[in-house]
Design an enzyme around this catalytic site. Structure first.
Site, PDB file in Angstrom:
ATOM      1  N   LYS A 222       6.370   2.770  -0.754  1.00 42.73           N
ATOM      2  CA  LYS A 222       5.200   3.652  -0.817  1.00 42.73           C
ATOM      3  C   LYS A 222       4.684   3.973   0.581  1.00 42.73           C
ATOM      4  O   LYS A 222       4.920   3.227   1.537  1.00 42.73           O
ATOM      5  CB  LYS A 222       4.129   3.034  -1.706  1.00 42.73           C
ATOM      6  CG  LYS A 222       4.585   3.086  -3.169  1.00 42.73           C
ATOM      7  CD  LYS A 222       3.508   3.338  -4.162  1.00 42.73           C
ATOM      8  CE  LYS A 222       4.164   3.700  -5.501  1.00 42.73           C
ATOM      9  NZ  LYS A 222       3.460   3.142  -6.632  1.00 42.73           N
ATOM     10  N   ARG A 262       8.313  -3.862  -9.060  1.00 37.86           N
ATOM     11  CA  ARG A 262       9.118  -2.660  -9.310  1.00 37.86           C
ATOM     12  C   ARG A 262       9.651  -2.193  -7.963  1.00 37.86           C
ATOM     13  O   ARG A 262       8.866  -1.846  -7.078  1.00 37.86           O
ATOM     14  CB  ARG A 262       8.226  -1.594  -9.955  1.00 37.86           C
ATOM     15  CG  ARG A 262       8.905  -0.272 -10.254  1.00 37.86           C
ATOM     16  CD  ARG A 262       7.886   0.705 -10.843  1.00 37.86           C
ATOM     17  NE  ARG A 262       8.497   1.975 -11.152  1.00 37.86           N
ATOM     18  CZ  ARG A 262       8.681   2.961 -10.284  1.00 37.86           C
ATOM     19  NH1 ARG A 262       8.304   2.812  -9.025  1.00 37.86           N
ATOM     20  NH2 ARG A 262       9.239   4.094 -10.664  1.00 37.86           N
TER      21      ARG A 262
END
Ligand code: PMM
Length: 303
Positions: A222, A262
C-alpha cells in the site's frame, strides 16, 4: 477457528490474485484467467492458506466496473482454483458475485464495503454461513480521500465497525463468522493507517463489543509503505519495492495478534508469520508466568 478455513495455530496468510487491468499494485498482471489461476496455485504452493480473488479494482479514483465484467473476470478463476483444491475467498462488494462464487465453492467473502455497497450482501453471506470480512469503509474509491477526516481515528473506526457489526449480525450473519479489517488506505491517510496499526487490539473490539473479533491486516504494497520508504529525492518506493516492508509489517501485525495477513508476495510473509508466532507464544507465556509463577513457559532454553 472459522468454518471452512484451514485450521492453524498461527496467523493465516491470504495471497492476492487481482483479476483486474488496473489494481494499483499489480493491475493487468493477472487479467488473463490462465495466468491468474497459475498465480493462485503458485501462491498456495508457497504457503498461502487462502487465495483472495477480486475482479474490481479499489485503487484511489477507481470507478465501478459493470457486474458482467466482474463476473467474467473472477468466475473462471474461482472455479478453477476451487477445483484444484484451493481455499478461495471472493473479494467483492456485490451480493450476486459473492453468491455465484460461493456456489462455485468459494469458502469466504471479503467485502471491502462491510455490507454497505450492496444491501443484499449480508443476506447472501448469512444464508451461506461462511466467514465474512467486514472492512471499515466510508465510500467508493472514486473519492478515496475526501472522507479521510478524523478527530480520533481509532475511536471513529471502532464506532463505525460497531455499527456495521450490529447491522450484519441483525441480518443473520453468525458473529462467529465475522472477521474485521481496519481498511488501511480506504478513506485513510498514511498517518491514519499507522495509528490504526498501533491499535489493532482496539480495532478488534468495536464499540459495543467486549470480546475481540479476528482481525485481517491488508497492508501489502500500500502507498503508505512506499511513502515511508521514499528516497532522498522524495519519490515513493515502487509497489513491488515495498515487499520487504510488507514482510516487516506482517511480523509486527502477527505479534500484535492479527488473525490473517493479506499479501501479494507469499514466501517471506509465511516465514515472518512463523517467526512472529513463536515470538508471540513466548511473550504470552511470559505474561502468564508473571501473573502465575507456576505457569510453564513454552521455550525455557537458549538455543
Ligand atoms: N485492499 C484491497 C483489496 N481488497 N480487502 C481487504 N479485506 N482489505 C483491504 O485493505 C483490501 C482488500 C486493495 O489492495 P490491492 O489492490 O493491492 O489488492
Amino acid at each position: 477457528m472459522l468454518p471452512g478455513l484451514p485450521a492453524a495455530d498461527r496467523c493465516l496468510v491470504m495471497g492476492v490474485v487481482n483479476v483486474t487491468p488496473d489494481s494499483f499494485s499489480d493491475g493487468g498482471t493477472w487479467l488473463d484467467p490462465d495466468k491468474a489461476v497459475a498465480h493462485g496455485l503458485e501462491l498456495a504452493s508457497q504457503g498461502a492458506d487462502i487465495i483472495d480473488v477480486g475482479g474490481e479494482s479499489t485503487r484511489p479514483g477507481a470507478e465501478r466496473v459493470p457486474i458482467e465484467d466482474e463476473l467474467r473476470r473472477v468466475m473462471p478463476v474461482v472455479t478453477a482454483l476451487v477445483q484444484a483444491g484451493g481455499c478461495v475467498s471472493i473479494d467483492t462488494m456485490r451480493a450476486e458475485v459473492a453468491s455465484q462464487a460461493l456456489a462455485a465453492g468459494a469458502c469466504m467473502v471479503n467485502d471491502v464495503s462491510g455490507g454497505l455497497a450492496d444491501p443484499d450482501m449480508t443476506r447472501v453471506v448469512a444464508a451461506a454461513g461462511v466467514p465474512y470480512v467486514v472492512m471499515h469503509w466510508r465510500g467508493h474509491s472514486s473519492d478515496m480521500y475526501g472522507p479521510a477526516v478524523y478527530t480520533d481515528v481509532v475511536t471513529e473506526v471502532r464506532d463505525e465497525l460497531g455499527s456495521r457489526l450490529q447491522a450484519v449480525i441483525a441480518a443473520g450473519v453468525d458473529p462467529g463468522n465475522i472477521v474485521l479489517d481496519p481498511g488501511l488506505g480506504f478513506a485513510k491517510l498514511a498517518e491514519h493507517n499507522w495509528t490504526l496499526l498501533a491499535h489493532l487490539d482496539e480495532v478488534a473490539r468495536p464499540t459495543g463489543y467486549e470480546r475481540p473479533f479476528p482481525v485481517l491486516v491488508a497492508a501489502s504494497r500500500k502507498g503508505f509503505l512506499g511513502k515511508l520508504l521514499a528516497g532522498a529525492d522524495g519519490r515513493a518506493r515502487s509497489f513491488a519495492g515495498s515487499d520487504d516492508a510488507t514482510i516487516a509489517l506482517t511480523a509486527l501485525a502477527v505479534a500484535a495478534g492479527a488473525w490473517c495477513v493479506r499479501v501479494h508476495m507469499v514466501p517471506g510473509n509465511v516465514d515472518a508469520v512463523r517467526v512472529a508466532t513463536r515470538w508471540r507464544q513466548e511473550s504470552l507465556a511470559a505474561a502468564a508466568a508473571a501473573t502465575d509463577p507456576t505457569a510453564a513457559t513454552p521455550g525455557g532454553g537458549t538455543s
